[in-house]
Design a protein around this motif. Structure first.
Motif, mmCIF file in Angstrom:
data_model
loop_
_atom_site.group_PDB
_atom_site.id
_atom_site.type_symbol
_atom_site.label_atom_id
_atom_site.label_comp_id
_atom_site.label_asym_id
_atom_site.label_seq_id
_atom_site.Cartn_x
_atom_site.Cartn_y
_atom_site.Cartn_z
ATOM 1 N N GLU A 206 26.194 -6.861 -5.179
ATOM 2 C CA GLU A 206 27.367 -7.252 -5.978
ATOM 3 C C GLU A 206 27.003 -7.421 -7.450
ATOM 4 O OE1 GLU A 206 30.122 -9.712 -3.287
ATOM 5 O OE2 GLU A 206 30.149 -10.635 -5.299
ATOM 6 N N GLY A 207 27.783 -6.822 -8.319
ATOM 7 C CA GLY A 207 27.548 -6.964 -9.761
ATOM 8 C C GLY A 207 26.436 -6.077 -10.284
ATOM 9 N N MET A 208 25.785 -5.328 -9.405
ATOM 10 C CA MET A 208 24.680 -4.466 -9.863
ATOM 11 C C MET A 208 25.204 -3.162 -10.433
ATOM 12 S SD MET A 208 21.577 -4.482 -7.136
ATOM 13 C CE MET A 208 20.298 -5.715 -7.199
ATOM 14 N N ASP A 209 24.450 -2.567 -11.352
ATOM 15 C CA ASP A 209 24.708 -1.183 -11.748
ATOM 16 C C ASP A 209 23.538 -0.320 -11.247
ATOM 17 O OD1 ASP A 209 22.612 -1.701 -13.434
ATOM 18 O OD2 ASP A 209 23.764 -1.558 -15.291
ATOM 19 N N GLY A 210 23.578 0.976 -11.579
ATOM 20 C CA GLY A 210 22.562 1.890 -11.056
ATOM 21 C C GLY A 210 21.145 1.495 -11.440
ATOM 22 N N VAL A 211 20.974 1.096 -12.694
ATOM 23 C CA VAL A 211 19.635 0.722 -13.175
ATOM 24 C C VAL A 211 19.135 -0.496 -12.388
ATOM 25 C CG1 VAL A 211 18.351 -0.177 -15.164
ATOM 26 C CG2 VAL A 211 19.993 1.683 -15.483
ATOM 27 N N ALA A 212 20.022 -1.451 -12.189
ATOM 28 C CA ALA A 212 19.629 -2.667 -11.466
ATOM 29 C C ALA A 212 19.222 -2.350 -10.028
ATOM 30 C CB ALA A 212 20.782 -3.674 -11.483
ATOM 31 N N VAL A 213 19.881 -1.374 -9.432
ATOM 32 C CA VAL A 213 19.508 -0.998 -8.056
ATOM 33 C C VAL A 213 18.093 -0.429 -8.028
ATOM 34 C CG1 VAL A 213 19.976 0.648 -6.182
ATOM 35 C CG2 VAL A 213 21.857 -0.644 -7.196
ATOM 36 N N VAL A 214 17.817 0.501 -8.962
ATOM 37 C CA VAL A 214 16.469 1.088 -8.986
ATOM 38 C C VAL A 214 15.439 -0.017 -9.241
ATOM 39 C CG1 VAL A 214 14.964 2.777 -10.119
ATOM 40 C CG2 VAL A 214 17.373 3.331 -9.762
ATOM 41 N N GLU A 215 15.747 -0.907 -10.166
ATOM 42 C CA GLU A 215 14.831 -2.030 -10.434
ATOM 43 C C GLU A 215 14.671 -2.900 -9.190
ATOM 44 O OE1 GLU A 215 15.652 -2.635 -15.235
ATOM 45 O OE2 GLU A 215 16.697 -3.918 -13.787
ATOM 46 N N GLY A 216 15.793 -3.096 -8.504
ATOM 47 C CA GLY A 216 15.765 -3.923 -7.300
ATOM 48 C C GLY A 216 14.847 -3.339 -6.237
ATOM 49 N N VAL A 217 14.889 -2.010 -6.091
ATOM 50 C CA VAL A 217 14.017 -1.343 -5.113
ATOM 51 C C VAL A 217 12.561 -1.629 -5.472
ATOM 52 C CG1 VAL A 217 13.225 0.931 -4.278
ATOM 53 C CG2 VAL A 217 15.676 0.506 -4.597
ATOM 54 N N GLY A 218 12.247 -1.492 -6.776
ATOM 55 C CA GLY A 218 10.867 -1.717 -7.234
ATOM 56 C C GLY A 218 10.428 -3.158 -7.042
ATOM 57 N N MET A 219 11.342 -4.091 -7.323
ATOM 58 C CA MET A 219 10.970 -5.511 -7.197
ATOM 59 C C MET A 219 10.720 -5.884 -5.743
ATOM 60 S SD MET A 219 12.833 -7.535 -10.259
ATOM 61 C CE MET A 219 14.462 -6.975 -10.134
ATOM 62 N N LYS A 220 11.604 -5.374 -4.868
ATOM 63 C CA LYS A 220 11.437 -5.678 -3.438
ATOM 64 C C LYS A 220 10.124 -5.110 -2.918
ATOM 65 C CE LYS A 220 15.327 -7.758 -2.350
ATOM 66 N NZ LYS A 220 15.455 -9.059 -1.709
ATOM 67 N N ARG A 221 9.742 -3.942 -3.454
ATOM 68 C CA ARG A 221 8.524 -3.288 -2.972
ATOM 69 C C ARG A 221 7.283 -3.692 -3.769
ATOM 70 N NH1 ARG A 221 10.325 1.042 0.458
ATOM 71 N NH2 ARG A 221 11.875 -0.120 1.622
ATOM 72 N N GLY A 222 7.481 -4.453 -4.813
ATOM 73 C CA GLY A 222 6.349 -4.891 -5.628
ATOM 74 C C GLY A 222 5.703 -3.777 -6.436
ATOM 75 N N PHE A 223 6.522 -2.862 -6.951
ATOM 76 C CA PHE A 223 5.967 -1.765 -7.761
ATOM 77 C C PHE A 223 5.780 -2.236 -9.203
ATOM 78 C CE2 PHE A 223 8.434 1.333 -4.836
ATOM 79 C CZ PHE A 223 7.433 1.249 -3.876
ATOM 80 N N ARG A 224 4.527 -2.406 -9.588
ATOM 81 C CA ARG A 224 4.237 -2.885 -10.938
ATOM 82 C C ARG A 224 3.286 -1.927 -11.632
ATOM 83 N NH1 ARG A 224 7.670 -6.952 -12.075
ATOM 84 N NH2 ARG A 224 8.171 -8.008 -10.150
ATOM 85 N N VAL A 225 3.448 -1.815 -12.937
ATOM 86 C CA VAL A 225 2.444 -1.076 -13.703
ATOM 87 C C VAL A 225 1.418 -2.088 -14.206
ATOM 88 C CG1 VAL A 225 3.859 0.883 -14.423
ATOM 89 C CG2 VAL A 225 3.938 -1.210 -15.757
ATOM 90 N N LYS A 226 0.329 -1.582 -14.787
ATOM 91 C CA LYS A 226 -0.694 -2.480 -15.346
ATOM 92 C C LYS A 226 -0.029 -3.414 -16.341
ATOM 93 C CE LYS A 226 -5.113 -0.158 -15.056
ATOM 94 N NZ LYS A 226 -5.684 1.034 -15.631
ATOM 95 N N GLY A 227 -0.315 -4.673 -16.268
ATOM 96 C CA GLY A 227 0.314 -5.630 -17.180
ATOM 97 C C GLY A 227 1.463 -6.347 -16.494
ATOM 98 N N GLY A 228 1.839 -5.874 -15.310
ATOM 99 C CA GLY A 228 2.804 -6.615 -14.508
ATOM 100 C C GLY A 228 4.251 -6.172 -14.626
ATOM 101 N N ASP A 229 4.540 -5.254 -15.575
ATOM 102 C CA ASP A 229 5.935 -4.794 -15.693
ATOM 103 C C ASP A 229 6.331 -3.943 -14.493
ATOM 104 O OD1 ASP A 229 6.318 -6.074 -18.033
ATOM 105 O OD2 ASP A 229 5.944 -4.322 -19.315
#
Ligand code: GDP
Length: 315
Positions: free
Chosen positions: A226-249
């Motif tokens: 709810e309230g998400m847009d496309g970018v937030a969904v892709v980010e959400g997938v990464g956050m749930k899966r713990g996909f981070r680059v060096k430096g933690g982003d």
């Protein structure tokens, strides 16, 4: 962004297709059931209608598509003159087995030894033409006359004594008119895309999913959409899966890739990117945008002409 297709031998392929179509009784057009109209080559369709050839529209990969949307598409195509829609998957031999019978129904005057039924298979890349062709050939019961073994250069392949497959090269269209078609095709891997565009493609896919299949996003990634847009969904997938680059982003590229992979493999569920209704809406929006663009261009041209005339009067 606009995804363009740059065909290598467009004119040669078009000419060959035109020649083959003249000698064909039924055109099999293989479409991707998840995006039937976006995966249709308008050039082939124009050629076919011009030649008045009946068409078996195969909605392939229906194992990956939303069955409700596929049923709507089947009705949509079956309502067209000279067209039979056939949702199927090349994975099921029983689905493949029905193809020749359906073609025969479209050209009942053919299919006797003196007048074999001539079939031609067309479609854009990656819709499953080769897989289908191989499946049809595996079922081949008889080789007729002096037909040589199947080779890459072979023009005609007998499926049985009364049915011949006309071999044709793949054919694409010169330009994809609607950006959304390019994005759907890239999401479904019919056209390649580089890493940068992949992110845009994933955001587009996420938007379609948000609109039509939010429950699948919740089920696979545990997202509260709810309230998400496309970018937030892709980010959400990464956050749930713990996909981070060096430096933690957050690793957006990897998140985009995983979302696309999950869609392409069917892991997300059975998904269709368009329905007859969504297609009609997109087409109407596109036509309105084109009209607006033309009006803007005309207004600019008129203003320039007026300025030039003023300049002349002033000098
Ligand atoms: P072509 O470029 O049109 O000849 O397509 P291919 O026959 O090479 O198929 C492209 C990809 O789609 C391959 O990975 C096939 O395994 C896959 N494929 C073909 N038919 C189906 C189908 O009915 N269902 C699914 N899930 N995959 C399919």
């Amino acid at each position: 962004m606009s995804i363009q297709w740059f065909p290598g031998h467009m004119n040669a392929a078009k000419k060959k297709a035109e020649e083959s179509m003249a000698d064909t009784d039924v055109v099999i057009e293989v479409l991707d059931a998840r995006l039937p109209e976006a995966s249709c080559n308008p050039l082939v369709e124009r050629m076919r209608v011009f030649r008045q050839r009946p068409c078996l529209k195969i909605l392939n990969k229906s194992d990956l598509a939303d069955p409700v949307a596929t049923a709507l598409w089947a009705s949509y195509y079956n309502a067209q003159d000279n067209v039979t829609a056939y949702p199927m998957t090349t994975k099921k031999p029983s689905d493949v087995a029905r193809i020749v019978t359906l073609c025969k129904q479209l050209a009942p005057h053919r299919g006797v030894p003196t007048k074999p039924l001539r079939i031609m298979i067309m479609g854009i890349p990656n819709v499953g033409k080769s897989t289908l062709m191989n499946a049809l050939l595996k079922r081949r019961v008889a080789k007729v006359g002096d037909e040589p073994a199947v080779t890459k250069t072979q023009q005609r392949i007998y499926l049985d004594q009364h049915t011949v497959l006309i071999d044709t090269p793949g054919l694409m269209w010169p330009k994809i008119d609607m950006d959304s078609d390019g994005l759907m095709l890239a999401a479904s891997h019919a056209i390649g895309s580089n890493a940068l565009i992949e992110e845009e493609v994933a955001v587009f896919l996420a938007e379609v999913l948000l609109e039509r299949y939010p429950n699948l996003l919740a089920a696979r990634y545990g997202l509260k959409t709810e309230g998400m847009d496309g970018v937030a969904v892709v980010e959400g997938v990464g956050m749930k899966r713990g996909f981070r680059v060096k430096g933690g982003d957050l690793d957006f590229e990897k998140s985009a890739h995983v979302l696309l992979h999950d869609y392409r493999s069917g892991a997300l569920g059975r998904i269709s990117l368009e329905t007859p209704q969504s297609r009609a809406e997109r087409l109407a929006r596109h036509a309105a945008e084109m009209q607006e663009k033309a009006e803007r261009a005309a207004a600019i041209a008129a203003a320039k002409a007026e300025e030039a005339a003023r300049g002349k009067r002033g000098s």
